[in-house]
Every structure is written in structure tokens, then in C-alpha cells.
Design an enzyme around this catalytic site. Structure first.
Site, PDB file in Angstrom:
ATOM      1  N   ASP A 212      -6.385 -12.142   9.897  1.00 58.27           N
ATOM      2  CA  ASP A 212      -5.909 -11.995  11.283  1.00 58.27           C
ATOM      3  C   ASP A 212      -6.465 -13.058  12.218  1.00 58.27           C
ATOM      4  OD1 ASP A 212      -4.588  -9.717  10.503  1.00 58.27           O
ATOM      5  OD2 ASP A 212      -5.549  -8.387  11.959  1.00 58.27           O
TER       6      ASP A 212
ATOM      7  N   GLY B 281       3.829  -0.222  24.850  1.00 55.29           N
ATOM      8  CA  GLY B 281       4.140  -1.111  23.730  1.00 55.29           C
ATOM      9  C   GLY B 281       4.905  -0.377  22.645  1.00 55.29           C
ATOM     10  N   ALA B 282       6.191  -0.732  22.473  1.00 53.22           N
ATOM     11  CA  ALA B 282       6.993  -0.129  21.394  1.00 53.22           C
ATOM     12  C   ALA B 282       7.049  -1.087  20.221  1.00 53.22           C
ATOM     13  CB  ALA B 282       8.394   0.213  21.895  1.00 53.22           C
ATOM     14  N   GLY B 283       5.851  -1.543  19.777  1.00 52.48           N
ATOM     15  CA  GLY B 283       5.763  -2.401  18.596  1.00 52.48           C
ATOM     16  C   GLY B 283       5.370  -1.564  17.390  1.00 52.48           C
TER      17      GLY B 283
ATOM     18  N   ALA C  49      -2.435  -7.039   6.386  1.00 52.32           N
ATOM     19  CA  ALA C  49      -3.535  -6.995   5.423  1.00 52.32           C
ATOM     20  C   ALA C  49      -3.242  -7.870   4.199  1.00 52.32           C
ATOM     21  CB  ALA C  49      -3.758  -5.546   4.995  1.00 52.32           C
TER      22      ALA C  49
ATOM     23  N   HIS D 162      20.391   4.719 -12.369  1.00 57.77           N
ATOM     24  CA  HIS D 162      21.181   5.633 -11.545  1.00 57.77           C
ATOM     25  C   HIS D 162      20.687   7.057 -11.743  1.00 57.77           C
ATOM     26  CE1 HIS D 162      24.588   7.459  -9.515  1.00 57.77           C
ATOM     27  NE2 HIS D 162      24.721   8.278 -10.544  1.00 57.77           N
TER      28      HIS D 162
ATOM     29  N   VAL E 274       4.279  -2.031  33.135  1.00 56.20           N
ATOM     30  CA  VAL E 274       3.282  -1.086  33.659  1.00 56.20           C
ATOM     31  C   VAL E 274       2.436  -1.789  34.724  1.00 56.20           C
ATOM     32  CG1 VAL E 274       1.250   0.289  33.064  1.00 56.20           C
ATOM     33  CG2 VAL E 274       3.235   0.236  31.514  1.00 56.20           C
TER      34      VAL E 274
ATOM     35  N   VAL F  93      -0.455  -2.985  22.715  1.00 59.26           N
ATOM     36  CA  VAL F  93       0.303  -4.159  23.184  1.00 59.26           C
ATOM     37  C   VAL F  93      -0.033  -5.420  22.388  1.00 59.26           C
ATOM     38  CG1 VAL F  93       0.606  -3.268  25.532  1.00 59.26           C
ATOM     39  CG2 VAL F  93      -1.444  -4.601  24.971  1.00 59.26           C
ATOM     40  N   GLY F  94      -0.540  -5.248  21.183  1.00 58.55           N
ATOM     41  CA  GLY F  94      -0.834  -6.392  20.333  1.00 58.55           C
ATOM     42  C   GLY F  94      -2.320  -6.499  20.024  1.00 58.55           C
TER      43      GLY F  94
END
Ligand code: FAD
Ligand code: NAD
Length: 478
Positions: A319, A188-190, A327, A451, A245, A277-278
Site C-alpha cells: 500500500d 464514502g460509497a467506496g 493485499a 454443469h 459533507v 473516504v480512502g
């Protein structure tokens, strides 16, 4: 006789504890039930976020970033250092100290505000009653005028890679590795994969990330995702897309992972494998079937825009309900619900929730992406400013990435902002405020920015939306 509360909150994560404190502040007799205990059996407040999520991951991200900078980025400033070494035990101890300080802080805030903290596992019964079972099996039933369910989420498991908490670990295990793995696999590349993969990569692991989708970070603006992908590749994160996988087997103290992709079957050996993976809603066993609370088709508690469930006076936030698993989203829902219980007309602006990935550089976003607007047929214009043209970013030797602002083609109203770059999290927050006030790109362009600051990149992107950037060439009008 059962205790009677104005509000009973289930769960003390950022959605639950914030709701409980707010309810007590508004004069309601409030209890918060939490099942999480520490090694000594004492109740542990703060939920996923404080214990095994946002805070410990950021502690490790900050420690590992300091290590990587000391190793890789000081010479350019004329600073010579001997090869730095990492004491993983000390790094983990620092993380634990921060977690303990913050979770203890919630206990202190509960006391200060008069929230009753109850240890145990809660279940919602018919008629706004809550059953609580403590660690010794004692059961009590609380009567509540209102219930707020904030029971959070859990990591998703996949059958080919069952967690054994030794070689195959989830995010919690990845926050507690006692030595730097030589080779680390990540499924999982999340968000979690990138953050925790970065921690261990910076400390020296070879990191291979196996992502099932063919596209990298598809929920992000595509231009920003592409830029981030290039930066992560340079950092040595080996991200394999389209990797499905099929098996992960522990052999000789290693994990052998097999996956298939467009070019066939592959297999590699790792010291450790993180499964990221989530996450899924933690809604199992939380209410009785006659309670009136229902689930949607994905297992989230069903709620309307005001976080009301189908049972009267029972709300759900964080969630465990639809929307991003963040959060701050849960905390704001908690505040909205409590204010509505108190009779106010509170609303939540779901269009203005920032999302951040705390890699280095950070990725941060609010509002709509270009691909979403295109799909919806909305006419828009963009302004992009690269950090390579920012004096402050160059001075800091931190000039990868860009700011992209999107505005409506006719009204000029800001529709989104997408950043990969230094301090992206704090930069995007300025756009969140602007969007809350209904700003146009011109409003930002007419604002005076200090600046030299990184924020000037945002100013220039706002100017660029209407072809008025000063410090880069504007796109030619056709
Ligand atoms: P949770 O924090 O999961 O809390 C729910 C609580 O309810 C838990 O303490 C649980 O023990 C308790 N509970 C559950 N069932 C019961 C029951 N029956 N009785 C009593 N108590 C119960 N989000 C961000 O915004 N920023 C980040 O940087 C970030 N980093 C993260 C890093 C990692 C590694 C992970 C895993 C997550 C991260 N998140 C981050 C996501 C964030 O942690 C969640 O979105 C957030 O914690 C959700 O809050 P919540 O209150 O809804 O649920
Ligand atoms: P995610 O949804 O961000 O990423 C999971 C990735 O795994 C996706 O890219 C998905 O395509 C991939 N995947 C799914 N099944 C797969 C499979 N079988 N093989 C290979 N790849 C597969 O989820 P996460 O990283 O686990 O994080 C969970 C939640 O926690 C997220 O919703 C996130 O919002 C929250 N979180 C937030 C932060 C933050 O705000 N900085 C940090 C960590 C976690």
C-alpha cells in the site's frame, strides 16, 4: 556490533510478511520489524489485512449474510424459522478468534522459516541501515544488505468529520461496534463503505451513504456499477451521490451530519458515522532525509516497476507504493522483489490484478473497463450473460447480476472481465488465469465447463463475445 541481515523487512502486513517468508525460503538471513502490539504488549503480526482489514471484515460479512439469509431468504425454500436474533458480542468474538488464529499463524510461519521477528518502530537510515525503537524506548541499529519497506497505509481523515472513536469512527471502529446502530451514516460509497455498510444494514441498521462524486463506483465498468447500484438500492442501502459533507457534530449522543448537494443543504441524525473516504500511504517519519528514499507527489514512496526506490538496495512494496491498495498486489510485489534480490528476472503483471468488493452479490473485476478502452480508442467487443439465465444461480435462489467479458475486436484476446453476481470473486479468478496465459474469448468458449455451475455464466459470456451464446439470445449482426 550491529546485527547484519541479508534482508530487513519493515512491516508484517501481507506485503511484508510474504516477502520475509520468501526471503528466508531462498536462504537469506531475514528479519521483519513490526510496531503493532496487542493489549498485552506482544507484537501483533499481519498488518491491516489480518488485524483490521480483509479478514475481520470478511468474518463480519459472512456472519451478517447468514443472518440476513435466515431472516429473508429461507421461506422460498419451504423452510420456516422463527425471527432470528443476532448476538453481536458472539459475532465479534468469532471475528477476533479468526484474527488471532491467523496472526498467530504468521508467527508460526516466521519461526518455521527462520525469520527473525523484531518488535519496534523502524526508520531507514543512510547506507541500508535500519534504526529500531522498541516500546520501552530502547534503540538498536540493524545493518542490512537489502531493505524492503512494507509499512502500509492509514485511513484518510477529513476535517468536517474528525474521528472520536465513539460516534464518528473509521473502518477499525466499524469492525468493532458492540450493538447494531439504529441509523448509520457512512461517508464514502467506496469499497469499505459498501462492505461495512452492508454488514450493519443486514443486521438491521438504516444505512445512509454520502458519496461526494456524482457517479457510483466510477472505477468499475459502468454497466456493472449501474447494475450493482440497483441491487444495493433494493437491499436498502440509501446511497446519496454528489453529497459533500460540510459538518459532523456530536449532539445528545448522536451525530448530526450536514452536507450540500445539487438540490441544496441537508442534515440528518445518526447513531454512528463511519468515515471511509480512502486510505493514504503510511510514509511519515519512515526514513531520514539522507537515506535516499523519496516520495512521489501523493506521498507514496517512489518506486520503479521493480519496486526499487531511489536508494540502492532499498525496495518498497504494498500500500505504501503506487497501484491498487490490495493485499494480493503487495504480496506479489514482495515475492518479485525477493526473487530479484536472489538474482532472478522476476516481473509483476500489473494488468492482471483482480479487485473484489465483498458485498452480496460480490463485484469482481480484472483488466480494462469499457470506458477505459473507449477513452484509449481501442476497438473491443463484449459478451454479457445474466445470472437470471443460469440454472445453478436459479437453483441457489441467487440470480442477480451478470458476467461481462471484453475482448479485442480483431485479435479476440481477453482484455477484461467484470462481474456482479454470486461468487464473482472466484469466477473472475478464472479469467485472471486465462489472461495470464494470453487467452482469447474463443479459448474460453472452447473450454468444457461443468454443469450446472456458476462458471457456465462465464462460458456463455465468452460465447456471447462472438455472437455464439446458447442460453440467451445473441445480439443481431447488423
Ligand atoms: P499493511 O497491511 O498496512 O501492513 C503494514 C504494517 O507495517 C503494519 O502492521 C504496521 O504496523 C507496520 N508498520 C508501519 N510502519 C512501521 C514502522 N515504522 N516500523 C515497523 N512497522 C511498521 N485488501 C484486499 O485485497 N482484500 C480485502 O478484502 C480487503 N479488505 C479490507 C478491508 C478493510 C476494512 C481495510 C481497511 C482494508 C482492506 N483491504 C483489503 C486492503 C488491505 O488490507 C491492504 O491492501 C493491505 O493490508 C496492505 O498490505 P501492506 O502489507 O502493504 O500494509
Ligand atoms: P475508496 O477509494 O474505495 O472509496 C472512498 C470513497 O469515498 C470514494 O468513492 C470517494 O469518492 C469518496 N469520498 C472521498 N472523499 C469524500 C468526502 N469528503 N465526502 C464523501 N465521499 C468522499 O476507499 P475506501 O473505501 O476507504 O478503501 C480504502 C482502500 O482499501 C481502497 O483502496 C481499497 O482498495 C482497500 N480495500 C479493499 C477491499 C477489498 O479488496 N475488498 C476492502 C476494503 C478496502
Amino acid at each position: 556490533m550491529a546485527d547484519k541481515y541479508d534482508v530487513v523487512v519493515i512491516g508484517s502486513g501481507p506485503a511484508g510478511y510474504v516477502a520475509a517468508i520468501k526471503a528466508a525460503q531462498l536462504g537469506m538471513n531475514t528479519a521483519c520489524i513490526e510496531q503493532w502490539t496487542d493489549a498485552k504488549g506482544d507484537v501483533q503480526l499481519g498488518g491491516t489485512c489480518l488485524n483490521v482489514g480483509c479478514i475481520p471484515s470478511k468474518a463480519l460479512l459472512d456472519s451478517s449474510q447468514k443472518f440476513a439469509e435466515t431472516r429473508d431468504s429461507l421461506a422460498v425454500h419451504g423452510i420456516a424459522v422463527n425471527k432470528p436474533e443476532i448476538d453481536v458480542g458472539a459475532m465479534l468474538a468469532r471475528k477476533t478468534k479468526i484474527v488471532t488464529q491467523l496472526t498467530g499463524g504468521i508467527a508460526g510461519l516466521f519461526k518455521h522459516n527462520g525469520v527473525t521477528s523484531i518488535a519496534g518502530k523502524a526508520r531507514v537510515l543512510l547506507g541500508t541501515k535500519v534504526e529500531v525503537t522498541d516500546a520501552s524506548g530502547n534503540v538498536q541499529v540493524l545493518e542490512a544488505k537489502n531493505i524492503i519497506i512494507a509499512a502500509g497505509s492509514l485511513p484518510v481523515n477529513i476535517p468536517p468529520a474528525p474521528i472520536d472513536n465513539k460516534h464518528i469512527i473509521d473502518s477499525t471502529g466499524a469492525l468493532a461496534l458492540t450493538e447494531v446502530p439504529r441509523r448509520l451514516g457512512v461517508i464514502g460509497a467506496g469499497v469499505i463503505g459498501l462492505e461495512l455498510g452492508s454488514v450493519w444494514r443486514r443486521l438491521g441498521s438504516e444505512v445512509v451513504m454520502l458519496e461526494a462524486l456524482d457517479e457510483f463506483l466510477p472505477m468499475m465498468d459502468l454497466q456493472i456499477a449501474r447494475e450493482a447500484g440497483k441491487i444495493f438500492k433494493k437491499q436498502g442501502l440509501d446511497i446519496r451521490l454528489g453529497a459533500r459533507v460540510t459538518k459532523a457534530e456530536v449532539k445528545n449522543n448522536n451525530v448530526v451530519v450536514t452536507w450540500s448537494s445539487a438540490d441544496g443543504e441537508h442534515s440528518e441524525t445518526f447513531d454512528k458515522l463511519i468515515v471511509a473516504v480512502g486510505r493514504k500511504p503510511n510514509s511519515e517519519g519512515l526514513f531520514t532525509s539522507d537515506s535516499g528514499v523519496t516520495l512521489d507527489e501523493r506521498g507514496f514512496i517512489y518506486v520503479n516497476d521493480h519496486c526499487e526506490t531511489e536508494a540502492p538496495h532499498v525496495y518498497a512494496v504494498g500500500d505504501i507504493v503506487r497501484g491498487p491498495m490490495l493485499a494480493h498486489k503487495g504480496s506479489e510485489e514482495g515475492i518479485m522483489v525477493v526473487e530479484r534480490i536472489a538474482g532472478e528476472q522476476a516481473e509483476m503483471n500489473y494488468d492482471c490484478i483482480p479487485a473484489i468488493i465483498y458485498t452480496h452479490p460480490e463485484i469482481a473485476a480484472v483488466g480494462r473497463t469499457e470506458q477505459e478502452l473507449t477513452a484509449d480508442g481501442v476497438a473491443y467487443k463484449t459478451g454479457v450473460f445474466p445470472f437470471a439465465a443460469s440454472g445453478r444461480a436459479l437453483a441457489a435462489n441467487d440470480s442477480e447480476g451478470m458476467v461481462k467479458l471484453i475482448a479485442h475486436a480483431e485479435t479476440d484476446r481477453i482484455l477484461g472481465c467484470h462481474i456482479v453476481g454470486p461468487s464473482a470473486a472466484d469466477l473472475v479468478q478464472q479469467v485472471v488465469i486465462a489472461m495470464e496465459f494470453g487467452s482469447s474469448a474463443e479459448d474460453l468458449a472452447l473450454t468444457v465447463f461443468g454443469h450446472p455451475t456458476l462458471s457456465e455464466a462465464l462460458h456463455e459470456a465468452a460465447l456471447a463475445v462472438n455472437g455464439q451464446a446458447i442460453h440467451i439470445a445473441n445480439r443481431k449482426k447488423r
